[in-house]
Design an enzyme around this catalytic site. Sequence first.
Site: not given
Lengths: 523, 703
Positions: B590, B48, B373, B433, B562, B466
């Site tokens: 998520h 991260n 992804r 997205h 989150r 997730y």
Amino acid sequence: MSPDTTPAQDAKPSRVLAVVDIGASSIRLHIASADAAGVVRPLDTARQTVELGKDTFKRGEIAAETTERCVAALRSFRRLLDEYGVSDPAQIRAVATTAVREASNGESFLDRLYIATGINVEAIDEGEVNRYTYLSVKPVLDADPAFRKADALIVEVGGGGTRFLALQAGRVAVAQSHRMGALRIREMLEGIHTPASRLPDLLASQVESAVKEIRHSVPLSGKPALLMLGNDARFAASILQENWNPETATRLRVSSLAKLADNLLRKPVDEIVRTHRLAYADAETLGPALLTYVRLAEAFDLPSVFVTGASVRDGIVAEMVRDTWTEELTAQVENSAVELGRRYGFEEPHGRNVARSARALFRVLQPEHRLEARYELLLVVAALLHEIGLYVGNRSHHKHSMYLIQNSDIFGLGNRDREIAALVARYHRKALPQANHPEYMALDRDSRLAVSKLAAILRVADALDRRHGAGPSETRFDLAEGRLTITLRGIPDTVVEEIGLQLKGDLFREVYGLAVTLQTESV
Amino acid sequence: MAATSDTIRFFNRELSWLEFNQRVLDEALNADVPTLERLKFLAITASNLDEFFMVRVGGLKLISAAGVTAQDPAGLTPREQLDRIGDRVRRMVRDQYACFLKTLDPALAAAGIQRVAASQLTRPQRRHLEAQFNPTCFSVVCPLAIHPEAPAPLLAGLVLHLAVRLEPREDKKPRFAVLPLAQPLPRFISLPGEARHTTILLEDAARASVTTFFPGETVLEAAVFRLTRNADLSVQNEDAADFVAEMQQVLDARRQSRCVRLEIEAGASAELVAEVRRLLEVEEADVYAVPGPLALSDFMALTSLDGFADLREKPWPPQPSLTLTGTAGLFDILDHRDILLVHPYDAYDPVLALLEEAAADPQVLAIKQILYRTSRQSRIIAALRRAAESGKYVTVVLELKARFDEARNMDWARELERTGVKVFYGVKDLKTHAKACLVVRKHPQGIIRYAHFGTGNYNEATARLYTDVSYLTSNPDLTADAAAFFNAITGYSQPVPYRKLIAAPARLRARLIELIEGEAERARQGQPARIDAKINSLVDREIIEALYAASQAGVTIRLNVRGICCLRPGVPGLSERITVLSVVDRYLEHARIFRFHRGGEEQVFFSSADWMRRNLDRRIELMIPVDAAACKAHLLEILEAGLQDTAKGRLLHPDGSYAAARPGRGQKAVRSQKALYDAACRRAEDARQDKRTVFEPHRPPDA
């Protein structure tokens, strides 16, 4: 659009249909599925901006760049069609309107589209557009008590023209188009290089004159319900009424509409595009279009107007679904013809008698002429109107009838259909169709044959109604073994009719080759 | 982190993110968590931070260097933010290494995962290294000589390097070299040994044989360092034809951009540090002395070693969906009802099934899919290929700008095109997205369309890591909207208004504001008014201001955020009725779910978008209303569970600090992810029971 619940006589099993509509500022694709009962459900729509109107209304022809843009759009639509399994040309109807029709290179434009995409686009005229508009709007009219059996004015301010249908007590009285469209107005004003400050006034005066002409053409005396169609009207609805339902008629206050129109006319187009996230082509026509609707409403002194999402595309799909014309639509066309006849002071009983006989004879002779049902309607229209030429003069009144029909608006009939009806009316007396008649020779072979077949019937039908009010109470036609038997009831003898047939049965003998017997029958 | 005064309406975004990373680190520090899970969390905090430095710190440095001094919503200039970030990160690094060196490393060793230092190598181990590792190492590693006058060599970011100081020659000038320890060298090299798993770190192994790289030289010192480069460069996308080529350029450019962080072993000499700093043009403020192994992110590899079950949490296998256990195909089921899944509690299989069945079904005409992804050997890619090969019209919108997967994405694009799939490379200027898929299928009654909407990427691997929502439906409005959506993003059509879906960048922001303001209006009119939302980040000013106004009007707002939260909850006069909770647990939260009370006619949505400007204005996103009763109830179950987590929940305080949410007196702590897992198991068991009491015969196909 909304499910059409009239059962279809020749409905096919469930299939997917598509309409491509090439307008003045955009090309639209509309894909719908029709089940076995004829219920239509919209599947997908797509829309791309192609500014044909700008080319045609400003310069009279379509630019090469615009053509290629159009080709690209159609190619992507072709892909969408493939994704829904629409492969048979019979499943697709592609039409183009004013912006292509009025372009000097309109034909070659359509050819280019066909060569590049395999999609056959037809240029349709205002008469057909009116018919489709009517078909698309009919479910909305039927569903809403405010409209059923009422006077209504259905208006669409398009890019190239303003079309309107006037309904009197539910019957189509007038179907016309006026050459002032929102885009055309804009183009015209830009074309004469007006200073920006003068633009609103000039716009307003253009709209005023258009509205005046429309008001004048509409024979409605009271306060009709004004139903707006089209992109600009839909935009207004979405702004003024959250969650409006395009499948029904939504009421809008004229005062609110006027405020919105005023608002939009003051804003620069860039701002409209930004604020409302519209394409430029859409933003440009908004102000003029909405102003036209407002002025029209004011001309009829209306406090509110209606808007619905129905479009020509829905009408085209409705027609594709059942392939033939409904009785209702046919009746509307005939009404329109009768209205036209009344305008020219025709002898209505005679017209109706001839029409009745002609229709009956058409049906009996079906195995002989083998024409589609649509031609029956054209014959009826010709029969109703065959003598309106008398309005002009007695000599050659058949030629005047032809001219009047050619140049009048008859609801539901496109140019070609009107031509045929006009020619059939022309040939109800005197000369038979000949090679030196230019209007006749201007038709394609199939149409010429149709004219001959129909005119032959019309002459016979006309011959049977010579007693001016004292005619037969009933006329029956029977066809058997190469012989047509005409049975007349309610008259003492057939002398008058015999003479008539001698004079006017010539074409019939030529076309059908049938022996004709006249007989009476006592009541 | 303290907000300095009550006039500050927002927390700083970067500092808020660092506190999120701290919450992840807290799980690594949590003695109740099994060792390998703790190691996983620790590795995540490190990766991260890598991304944070590359993107956020990189971005701040660029604007600071450009002379920008404008204050952010929290009142800080870029320079001030960089300073505070620096301080906070140093503290975090200390905590990371305290955790690793004092707790985790010894625990791992005790459990049999042994890490050997170079000085501790036994003879057999040394021989093993010389036979197995050294040949590869020597053929791959290329020492780079460093000359003060020569241009600095290009060193890759995030790769371990050995900085070597050599004995000066006659001229007494200091001599340096750098050994990049790049791919394909593994970070952990297995060694024979008594422990269950013995390894030596790459840098230690290299260091043990470092002299071999410099024959005839004396190596005075070899220290490990790692640089992080700025990655916040935007791609110019004028010309679609060159697009793929441009991505290549960005990937090249990244290698060359400025260094934003230098991590170097704490034991390195000042001279060596100075030389590396000079080489990379790094300021002192950007140097981080690391008291242990660098790149803790690499330790993630240890967490997937075979065995060591006692060091892990008990697995929570994703539960089979109740729906797919019968003989009916997925399409038949969807014809009758919608399916809502929450992964990874519910297995991802039905989503794969949609595509695999679509590929095999001769009645399917077309498939449209957004990809972003996806995993390398994805069943989804295989299904799309099969579909294209069998003559179906397959359209894929491939988001090429998925940040660090760019290289991967480009290979498949070409592969898919070769099999006849029509590939669109996203939309100009907007990252796609949204996650959606559409299948067009022929029926005797006409055409029926099926859609999948989700909050997670189409990636079977991440679907196990997730929490995400998947919604499968044949609803005519939603599928018509999905068709219109694909038409819009593939350029087949201008956008047309949707019936149900709400999309960004067109309507989403406005609609959210309308919904929030609608609730505020109800509160003003005396109705009970509530907003519950579960999101990953809350940064957008307009949304936060609307929430503040709603709170002041009397709306009760419960937020489960989150990660980054720039909203200050519980401030009198500003946000008294707003509570913010964060859940960090074994699955990365998520899914984004919202509920607006609307006087009792509750509206529930899930969305691909977080409440950040980039989602609402610069990306293509979808928000999907869920009306089907059972699906709605399921979403609310997820929402409530998270909001009531008293085991892994952390409450955000007005001063910006987080404290554990505690259960009420006498109540047991509720761990939301466990509760949801248990619920999924119960549902699956109930379905199995049904199967045992109600028999479903195999019917002939036309019955």
